[in-house]
Design an enzyme around this catalytic site. Structure first.
Site, PDB file in Angstrom:
ATOM      1  CG  ASN A 233      14.036 -24.629   4.362  1.00 40.75           C
ATOM      2  OD1 ASN A 233      13.308 -25.197   3.491  1.00 40.75           O
ATOM      3  ND2 ASN A 233      13.689 -23.972   5.470  1.00 40.75           N
TER       4      ASN A 233
ATOM      5  CD  GLN B  98      19.187 -24.822   2.648  1.00 37.33           C
ATOM      6  OE1 GLN B  98      20.203 -25.245   2.908  1.00 37.33           O
ATOM      7  NE2 GLN B  98      18.736 -23.758   3.661  1.00 37.33           N
TER       8      GLN B  98
ATOM      9  CG  HIS C 154      23.124 -16.576   3.643  1.00 37.29           C
ATOM     10  ND1 HIS C 154      22.714 -17.013   4.912  1.00 37.29           N
ATOM     11  CD2 HIS C 154      22.253 -16.425   3.019  1.00 37.29           C
ATOM     12  CE1 HIS C 154      21.484 -17.196   4.843  1.00 37.29           C
ATOM     13  NE2 HIS C 154      21.040 -16.556   3.656  1.00 37.29           N
TER      14      HIS C 154
ATOM     15  CB  THR D 140      24.390   0.732  -6.491  1.00 39.13           C
ATOM     16  OG1 THR D 140      23.768   1.997  -6.720  1.00 39.13           O
ATOM     17  CG2 THR D 140      25.621   0.712  -6.728  1.00 39.13           C
TER      18      THR D 140
ATOM     19  CB  CYS E 183      16.822 -19.634   7.969  1.00 40.17           C
ATOM     20  SG  CYS E 183      15.902 -20.746   6.937  1.00 40.17           S
TER      21      CYS E 183
HETATM   22  N1  PLP Z   1      15.164 -20.733   0.383  1.00 42.84           N
HETATM   23  C1  PLP Z   1      15.536 -21.414   0.699  1.00 42.84           C
HETATM   24  C2  PLP Z   1      15.190 -23.052   0.645  1.00 42.84           C
HETATM   25  C3  PLP Z   1      16.114 -21.189   2.172  1.00 42.84           C
HETATM   26  O1  PLP Z   1      16.685 -22.170   2.867  1.00 42.84           O
HETATM   27  C4  PLP Z   1      16.454 -19.825   2.434  1.00 42.84           C
HETATM   28  C5  PLP Z   1      17.121 -19.454   3.677  1.00 42.84           C
HETATM   29  O2  PLP Z   1      16.619 -18.787   4.613  1.00 42.84           O
HETATM   30  C6  PLP Z   1      16.056 -18.840   1.603  1.00 42.84           C
HETATM   31  C7  PLP Z   1      15.082 -19.267   0.413  1.00 42.84           C
HETATM   32  C8  PLP Z   1      16.017 -17.411   1.952  1.00 42.84           C
HETATM   33  O3  PLP Z   1      17.274 -17.028   1.511  1.00 42.84           O
HETATM   34  P1  PLP Z   1      18.087 -15.693   1.878  1.00 42.84           P
HETATM   35  O4  PLP Z   1      18.599 -15.962   3.094  1.00 42.84           O
HETATM   36  O5  PLP Z   1      19.383 -15.597   0.687  1.00 42.84           O
HETATM   37  O6  PLP Z   1      17.250 -14.481   1.590  1.00 42.84           O
END
Ligand code: PLP
Length: 383
Positions: free
Chosen positions: A154, A187, A209, A245, A333
């Site tokens: 990521n 990713q 997303h 659900t 993130c």
């Molecule tokens: N794994 C990776 C490599 C990510 O870049 C992310 C992003 O935050 C996640 C897991 C977590 O994904 P999510 O936001 O769909 O829980």
């Protein structure tokens, strides 16, 4: 304002948005209800499951829907390890040091729960963040239950040789179901062409997303007959592995986002985004003190990660924001607070300072050439 933080979250594709909102309005019934409303909603879920499973080269019943890659990773890791602990005294897990926290944190939690029974082995990576198949092979023992390798990172966008790893793992102990192979594909799913069966993967995590679908929807591939235990109990939806659900609108959106990957426009978008990324990267690398993190070729087409010597990444990201450019530093993130990048530290063990001086710029399929030029101008003027 220019948004180049698409690896934190992409915008929703207009076609996906159209379908998602329509389903949210028209198909609000519980897909597990027996009446006509419920059946119509289940038809939408089935259609999305069919599109995604066909795209991934897997069986319809091998895909479960989740809330995102965090949940998928947790189900995969905790579910596999807890099941293995029923029959094995010692259990080993192998990962890279540059897994997302949605892989690392569940492993830490399991170790806290079973301190004497779980061993976490971390395989070394090279200076670009790539793992060698032999290095994983050297760590395997009869106790290795799970190998979890992030498909594309990521932060630095490095793509791992998952096919080669899968091939090696399946040969290691042909008489045993273990070691199982999981990959976090959050990713990679948008840009990497992957047939999960061919890659010998047993589990694969997907996030909506990161691929122009809504937040709060994801999926997990679980190969048929994989020994796994649910980590959350309830109504027994999703083959008993993920109760709750179903998010019909999100599932429809994820299905549509995957359908878009099969169109010729997607191949054109991949070429365009790679070209724009390369233009920007080549310009940035002309600036004194800027170096690239990660591999130039084995890298996601939308990703740039650079160190700017002597510059604080945190200050740069704030200055860029004030100048109209949204980019990120470290693990953007993870949470609101900016943290030093563990990934940059792992690939630069002799220069940990780089973890404070590195930024990620991630393009989208909607990024324009003008935006890329303006991005260069903003970063150059800030430096
Ligand atoms: N794994 C990776 C490599 C990510 O870049 C992310 C992003 O935050 C996640 C897991 C977590 O994904 P999510 O936001 O769909 O829980």
């Amino acid at each position: 304002m220019i948004y180049l933080d698409n690896q934190a979250s992409t915008p929703i594709h207009p076609e996906v948005l159209k379908l998602t909102t329509q389903v949210m309005q028209d198909n609000f019934a519980n897909p597990h209800s027996q009446h006509t409303f419920g059946q119509k909603a289940m038809h939408i879920v089935d259609n999305a499951r069919r599109i995604i499973s066909e795209y991934l080269g897997i069986q319809f019943s091998e895909l479960i829907f989740t809330s995102g890659a965090t949940e998928s990773n947790n189900i995969a890791i905790q579910g596999i390890i807890k099941k293995a602990l029923e029959t094995k005294e010692k259990v080993e897990i192998i990962t890279t040091p540059i897994e997302h926290s949605a892989v690392m944190a569940p492993i830490q939690a399991l170790i806290q729960e079973y301190p004497d029974r779980i061993i976490h082995k971390i395989v070394s990576i090279d200076a670009t963040g790539i793992v060698k198949v032999e290095d994983i092979q050297n760590l395997l023992t009869p106790d290795t239950v799970l190998v979890s390798i992030i498909h594309a990172n990521n932060e630095i966008g490095t793509i791992q040789p998952v096919r080669d790893i899968g091939r090696m793992l399946k040969k290691y102990n042909p008489d045993s179901i273990y070691p199982l192979f999981h990959s976090d594909g959050a990713q990679a799913m948008w840009s990497e062409d992957i047939n999960l069966n061919y890659a010998n993967l047993d589990l694969y995590s997907i996030s909506g997303h990161k691929m122009y679908a809504p937040k709060g929807i994801g999926a997990l591939y679980i190969k048929k007959n994989t020994p796994i235990q649910p980590i959350c109990y309830g109504g027994g939806q999703e083959y008993g592995i993920r109760s709750g659900t179903l998010n019909t609108a999100g599932i429809a959106g994820l299905g549509e986002a995957v359908r878009l990957l099969t169109l010729p426009e997607h191949q054109e978008a991949l070429v365009r985004i790679r070209d724009l990324r390369n233009t920007l990267l080549d310009q940035l690398l002309q600036i004194e003190g800027i170096t690239l993190n990660g591999d130039r070729e084995m890298r996601l087409p939308q990703n740039i990660n650079i160190t700017i010597a002597g510059q604080s990444a945190e200050k740069l990201v704030i200055a860029a924001d004030l100048a109209g450019l949204a980019i990120s530093a470290g693990s953007a993130c993870h949470s609101g607070a900016m943290q030093e990048s563990e990934v940059i530290k792992a690939i630069n063990p002799d220069q940990p300072i780089k973890a404070k001086q590195s930024i990620r710029i991630s393009l989208s399929q909607f990024t324009t050439a003008d935006e890329v030029q303006e991005t260069y101008n903003i970063i150059k003027s800030i430096i």
